[in-house]
Design an enzyme around this catalytic site. Structure first.
Site, PDB file in Angstrom:
ATOM      1  N   GLY A   1     -85.800 -14.389  73.447  1.00 58.58           N
ATOM      2  CA  GLY A   1     -86.908 -14.804  74.287  1.00 58.58           C
ATOM      3  C   GLY A   1     -86.733 -16.257  74.669  1.00 58.58           C
TER       4      GLY A   1
ATOM      5  CD  GLN B   1     -87.894 -21.945  73.880  1.00 58.30           C
ATOM      6  OE1 GLN B   1     -88.150 -20.816  74.260  1.00 58.30           O
ATOM      7  NE2 GLN B   1     -87.083 -22.199  72.862  1.00 58.30           N
TER       8      GLN B   1
ATOM      9  CB  CYS C   1     -86.914 -21.537  67.647  1.00 56.99           C
ATOM     10  SG  CYS C   1     -87.594 -22.216  69.171  1.00 56.99           S
ATOM     11  CG  LEU C   2     -82.515 -20.047  71.950  1.00 56.06           C
ATOM     12  CD1 LEU C   2     -82.356 -19.611  73.397  1.00 56.06           C
ATOM     13  CD2 LEU C   2     -81.203 -19.879  71.189  1.00 56.06           C
TER      14      LEU C   2
ATOM     15  CG  HIS D   1     -90.958 -17.326  68.774  1.00 60.93           C
ATOM     16  ND1 HIS D   1     -90.384 -17.697  67.572  1.00 60.93           N
ATOM     17  CD2 HIS D   1     -90.445 -18.164  69.706  1.00 60.93           C
ATOM     18  CE1 HIS D   1     -89.568 -18.731  67.792  1.00 60.93           C
ATOM     19  NE2 HIS D   1     -89.584 -19.031  69.079  1.00 60.93           N
ATOM     20  CD  GLU D   2     -90.081 -16.709  73.439  1.00 62.06           C
ATOM     21  OE1 GLU D   2     -90.162 -17.826  73.993  1.00 62.06           O
ATOM     22  OE2 GLU D   2     -89.234 -16.475  72.547  1.00 62.06           O
TER      23      GLU D   2
ATOM     24  CG  HIS E   1     -91.914 -21.636  72.577  1.00 67.96           C
ATOM     25  ND1 HIS E   1     -91.551 -22.847  72.007  1.00 67.96           N
ATOM     26  CD2 HIS E   1     -91.020 -20.735  72.095  1.00 67.96           C
ATOM     27  CE1 HIS E   1     -90.509 -22.668  71.219  1.00 67.96           C
ATOM     28  NE2 HIS E   1     -90.162 -21.388  71.241  1.00 67.96           N
TER      29      HIS E   1
HETATM   30 ZN   LIG Z   1     -88.628 -20.504  70.222  1.00 65.78          ZN
END
Ligand SMILES: [Zn+2]
Length: 177
Positions: free
Chosen positions: A49, A54, A102-103, A144-145, A148
Site C-alpha cells: 500500500g 508518503q 512501512c516504506l 495502515h494507509e 497515513h
Molecule cells: Zn506505511
C-alpha cells in the site's frame, strides 16, 4: 510514469492531515498521473500500500495491492485498489495483532493491533462511489494507509515498542515458519 521519492519518518508531510479531493480534481490529468506514479512506486518498492503523503503529496489518495509480494509472502491477495477520500467504520470491537512494516520506516517491523473487519467508503479513480467490507490482512492494509492520510504511522498504534525489530532479526527470530 515515474517512480517517486518516498518520504521517511521525520518528514513533516507524514504528520499532516491530508486534503480531500473534489470530483474535478480526481478526474484531472495531474491527479491521474499521480495515481499512476503511486502504483508504480508501490510496486517498485514491493509495498502492499502507499498513501499520497508518503510521496510528498498531502492529498487523500491511497493505493493498495497484494500480489506475489516478497516482503509479505503467504498473505492473501488483494486486487489493485485506489481509495480517494476514504471513510472507515469498524464493524466490531474485535482486533487482531500482526506484523507491519512501512516504506516510510525502512527496515523495521512491529506488531500492531487493528480492527478485524471494517466498512470502507471511498471514491475510485473515476470518482465513482465505492463501498465494501474488508477483513483480516486486507482490512489491516487499509487501516495502515488510512492512518497515513490522517498523519499517523503504525508506531503510533503499537501497544508498546517491545516487538519492534529490524528486518534481518525479524526474519531470523520471528518470521512464521
Ligand atoms: Zn506505511
Amino acid at each position: 510514469m515515474a517512480i517517486l521519492k518516498v518520504a521517511r519518518l521525520g518528514h513533516p508531510v507524514l504528520r499532516k492531515i491530508t486534503t480531500p479531493l473534489s470530483t474535478a480534481e480526481i478526474q484531472s490529468a495531474s491527479i491521474q498521473r499521480l495515481i499512476d506514479d503511486m502504483i508504480e512506486t508501490m510496486k517498485e518498492y514491493n509495498g502492499v500500500g502507499l498513501a499520497a503523503d508518503q510521496v510528498h503529496e498531502s492529498k487523500q489518495i491511497a493505493v493498495l495491492e497484494v500480489a506475489d509480494n516478497p516482503r509479505y509472502p503467504e498473505k492473501p491477495r488483494v486486487p489493485l485498489t485506489v481509495l480517494i477520500n476514504p471513510r472507515i467504520t469498524q464493524l466490531s470491537e474485535e482486533t487482531d495483532e500482526d506484523w507491519e512494516g512501512c516504506l516510510s520506516i525502512p527496515d523495521l517491523r512491529g506488531r500492531v493491533p487493528r480492527f478485524k473487519s471494517i466498512r470502507v467508503q471511498a471514491c475510485d479513480r473515476q470518482a465513482r462511489e465505492i463501498d465494501f467490507v474488508a477483513h483480516g490482512f486486507h482490512a489491516r492494509v487499509i487501516q495502515h494507509e488510512w492512518d497515513h492520510l490522517n498523519g499517523k504511522v503504525y508506531l503510533d498504534r503499537m501497544r508498546d515498542l517491545s516487538s519492534l525489530a529490524f528486518l534481518a532479526e525479524f526474519a531470523r527470530f520471528w518470521l512464521p515458519a
